[in-house]
Design a protein around this motif. Structure first.
Motif, PDB file in Angstrom:
ATOM      1  N   PHE A  20      -2.676   0.509 -19.324  1.00 55.11           N
ATOM      2  CA  PHE A  20      -3.453   1.105 -18.242  1.00 55.11           C
ATOM      3  C   PHE A  20      -2.462   1.852 -17.373  1.00 55.11           C
ATOM      4  CE2 PHE A  20      -4.746   0.815 -13.787  1.00 55.11           C
ATOM      5  CZ  PHE A  20      -6.006   1.383 -13.826  1.00 55.11           C
ATOM      6  N   SER A  21      -2.794   3.086 -16.987  1.00 50.72           N
ATOM      7  CA  SER A  21      -1.882   3.867 -16.172  1.00 50.72           C
ATOM      8  C   SER A  21      -2.692   4.712 -15.204  1.00 50.72           C
ATOM      9  CB  SER A  21      -1.015   4.759 -17.065  1.00 50.72           C
ATOM     10  OG  SER A  21      -0.038   5.415 -16.307  1.00 50.72           O
ATOM     11  N   VAL A  22      -2.208   4.782 -13.961  1.00 48.66           N
ATOM     12  CA  VAL A  22      -2.911   5.559 -12.945  1.00 48.66           C
ATOM     13  C   VAL A  22      -1.901   6.103 -11.940  1.00 48.66           C
ATOM     14  CG1 VAL A  22      -3.391   3.524 -11.513  1.00 48.66           C
ATOM     15  CG2 VAL A  22      -4.854   5.516 -11.305  1.00 48.66           C
ATOM     16  N   ARG A  23      -2.149   7.321 -11.466  1.00 42.39           N
ATOM     17  CA  ARG A  23      -1.354   7.901 -10.377  1.00 42.39           C
ATOM     18  C   ARG A  23      -2.078   7.651  -9.075  1.00 42.39           C
ATOM     19  NH1 ARG A  23      -0.297  13.911 -12.087  1.00 42.39           N
ATOM     20  NH2 ARG A  23      -1.518  14.067 -10.194  1.00 42.39           N
ATOM     21  N   LEU A  24      -1.321   7.275  -8.050  1.00 49.54           N
ATOM     22  CA  LEU A  24      -1.900   6.941  -6.755  1.00 49.54           C
ATOM     23  C   LEU A  24      -1.131   7.626  -5.633  1.00 49.54           C
ATOM     24  CD1 LEU A  24      -2.213   3.173  -7.584  1.00 49.54           C
ATOM     25  CD2 LEU A  24      -4.144   4.724  -7.271  1.00 49.54           C
ATOM     26  N   SER A  25      -1.814   7.830  -4.519  1.00 49.02           N
ATOM     27  CA  SER A  25      -1.158   8.464  -3.380  1.00 49.02           C
ATOM     28  C   SER A  25      -0.123   7.521  -2.775  1.00 49.02           C
ATOM     29  CB  SER A  25      -2.187   8.859  -2.317  1.00 49.02           C
ATOM     30  OG  SER A  25      -2.786   7.704  -1.766  1.00 49.02           O
ATOM     31  N   PRO A  26       0.996   8.053  -2.299  1.00 48.58           N
ATOM     32  CA  PRO A  26       2.071   7.211  -1.745  1.00 48.58           C
ATOM     33  C   PRO A  26       1.760   6.801  -0.298  1.00 48.58           C
ATOM     34  CG  PRO A  26       2.747   9.487  -1.662  1.00 48.58           C
ATOM     35  CD  PRO A  26       1.382   9.465  -2.324  1.00 48.58           C
ATOM     36  N   THR A  27       0.668   6.070  -0.144  1.00 43.91           N
ATOM     37  CA  THR A  27       0.197   5.637   1.172  1.00 43.91           C
ATOM     38  C   THR A  27      -0.121   4.145   1.106  1.00 43.91           C
ATOM     39  OG1 THR A  27      -2.108   6.055   0.593  1.00 43.91           O
ATOM     40  CG2 THR A  27      -0.870   7.900   1.584  1.00 43.91           C
ATOM     41  N   PRO A  28      -0.246   3.485   2.241  1.00 44.85           N
ATOM     42  CA  PRO A  28      -0.671   2.079   2.216  1.00 44.85           C
ATOM     43  C   PRO A  28      -1.995   1.893   1.465  1.00 44.85           C
ATOM     44  CG  PRO A  28       0.198   2.607   4.367  1.00 44.85           C
ATOM     45  CD  PRO A  28       0.117   3.911   3.605  1.00 44.85           C
ATOM     46  N   ARG A  29      -2.896   2.849   1.592  1.00 39.85           N
ATOM     47  CA  ARG A  29      -4.166   2.767   0.871  1.00 39.85           C
ATOM     48  C   ARG A  29      -3.925   2.819  -0.644  1.00 39.85           C
ATOM     49  NH1 ARG A  29      -9.365   6.769   1.541  1.00 39.85           N
ATOM     50  NH2 ARG A  29     -10.748   5.548   0.234  1.00 39.85           N
ATOM     51  N   GLY A  30      -3.008   3.690  -1.077  1.00 37.48           N
ATOM     52  CA  GLY A  30      -2.667   3.764  -2.494  1.00 37.48           C
ATOM     53  C   GLY A  30      -2.063   2.466  -2.999  1.00 37.48           C
ATOM     54  N   ALA A  31      -1.231   1.827  -2.185  1.00 36.74           N
ATOM     55  CA  ALA A  31      -0.624   0.545  -2.576  1.00 36.74           C
ATOM     56  C   ALA A  31      -1.693  -0.538  -2.718  1.00 36.74           C
ATOM     57  CB  ALA A  31       0.435   0.132  -1.551  1.00 36.74           C
ATOM     58  N   ARG A  32      -2.638  -0.586  -1.772  1.00 42.20           N
ATOM     59  CA  ARG A  32      -3.727  -1.569  -1.868  1.00 42.20           C
ATOM     60  C   ARG A  32      -4.579  -1.317  -3.108  1.00 42.20           C
ATOM     61  NH1 ARG A  32      -3.861  -0.502   3.580  1.00 42.20           N
ATOM     62  NH2 ARG A  32      -5.679   0.849   3.374  1.00 42.20           N
ATOM     63  N   LEU A  33      -4.846  -0.047  -3.374  1.00 40.82           N
ATOM     64  CA  LEU A  33      -5.636   0.312  -4.546  1.00 40.82           C
ATOM     65  C   LEU A  33      -4.926  -0.100  -5.839  1.00 40.82           C
ATOM     66  CD1 LEU A  33      -8.220   1.579  -5.587  1.00 40.82           C
ATOM     67  CD2 LEU A  33      -7.108   3.822  -5.440  1.00 40.82           C
ATOM     68  N   ALA A  34      -3.602   0.014  -5.867  1.00 41.41           N
ATOM     69  CA  ALA A  34      -2.837  -0.404  -7.050  1.00 41.41           C
ATOM     70  C   ALA A  34      -3.099  -1.877  -7.356  1.00 41.41           C
ATOM     71  CB  ALA A  34      -1.348  -0.162  -6.833  1.00 41.41           C
ATOM     72  N   ARG A  35      -3.074  -2.707  -6.330  1.00 37.82           N
ATOM     73  CA  ARG A  35      -3.322  -4.135  -6.535  1.00 37.82           C
ATOM     74  C   ARG A  35      -4.757  -4.388  -6.987  1.00 37.82           C
ATOM     75  NH1 ARG A  35      -5.113  -8.897  -4.766  1.00 37.82           N
ATOM     76  NH2 ARG A  35      -3.746 -10.694  -4.919  1.00 37.82           N
ATOM     77  N   LEU A  36      -5.720  -3.745  -6.339  1.00 38.16           N
ATOM     78  CA  LEU A  36      -7.131  -3.936  -6.709  1.00 38.16           C
ATOM     79  C   LEU A  36      -7.400  -3.486  -8.141  1.00 38.16           C
ATOM     80  CD1 LEU A  36      -8.836  -2.747  -3.403  1.00 38.16           C
ATOM     81  CD2 LEU A  36      -8.692  -5.093  -4.270  1.00 38.16           C
ATOM     82  N   LEU A  37      -6.847  -2.341  -8.531  1.00 37.88           N
ATOM     83  CA  LEU A  37      -7.033  -1.854  -9.901  1.00 37.88           C
ATOM     84  C   LEU A  37      -6.383  -2.779 -10.916  1.00 37.88           C
ATOM     85  CD1 LEU A  37      -6.513   1.975  -9.337  1.00 37.88           C
ATOM     86  CD2 LEU A  37      -8.647   0.814  -9.956  1.00 37.88           C
TER      87      LEU A  37
END
Length: 154
Positions: A20-37
């Motif tokens: 599984f691979s995803v690009r995320l924005s380098p923001t606190p929201r992106g970090a939270r989304l990384a964990r949720l995903l």
């Protein structure tokens, strides 16, 4: 862009490869989304969510705090090969390698302990330079035999 792959190789009966691979924005929201995903992906694969969720939270937080370059995303990649889950977080600050700070080195600071947690939770971890300007920090978790067995049965 999300990439998700599940395959069973005919050359290696009974062995599964998942990623599984995803690009995320380098923001606190992106970090939270990384964990949720991560948690949702592991749930869909029928795998334990801990300690992987916490490891991703720490690595993603480091990517957006220490590896952030405005306008450049970070990438989260999960691999399952045989009985090992490999977590990779790639950022665009390859000139800033991760530093493991010894416990107590920051006094009572509430930050700077992420890699200590990763070291405690993962079976192995490290980092590697990538194509300039990137670097990847990775961690591996060896899955318990019962989790490997249940994945093969599904």
């Amino acid at each position: 862009m999300i990439q998700n792959s599940v395959s069973s190789g005919t050359r290696l009966p009974g062995r599964h490869f998942r990623n599984f691979s995803v690009r995320l924005s380098p923001t606190p929201r992106g970090a939270r989304l990384a964990r949720l995903l991560t948690v949702e992906q592991l749930r869909s694969w029928g795998m334990p969510m801990d300690p992987a969720g916490q490891i991703v939270a720490e690595l993603a937080a480091n990517a957006v705090t220490h590896g952030r370059v405005p306008g450049r995303d970070f990438r989260l990649t999960l691999y399952v090969i045989a009985n090992t889950l490999r977590i990779e977080v790639t950022d665009t600050a390859g000139d800033r390698p991760p530093r493991l700070r010894p416990a107590g080195s920051e006094g009572d600071s509430e930050s700077g302990r992420g890699l200590l947690l990763v070291e405690a939770l993962a079976d192995r971890w490290g980092w590697a330079p990538e194509l300039h300007p990137r670097k990847t920090v990775w961690a591996e978790v060896v899955l318990p035999p019962e989790d490997v067995r249940s994945r093969h049965d599904s």
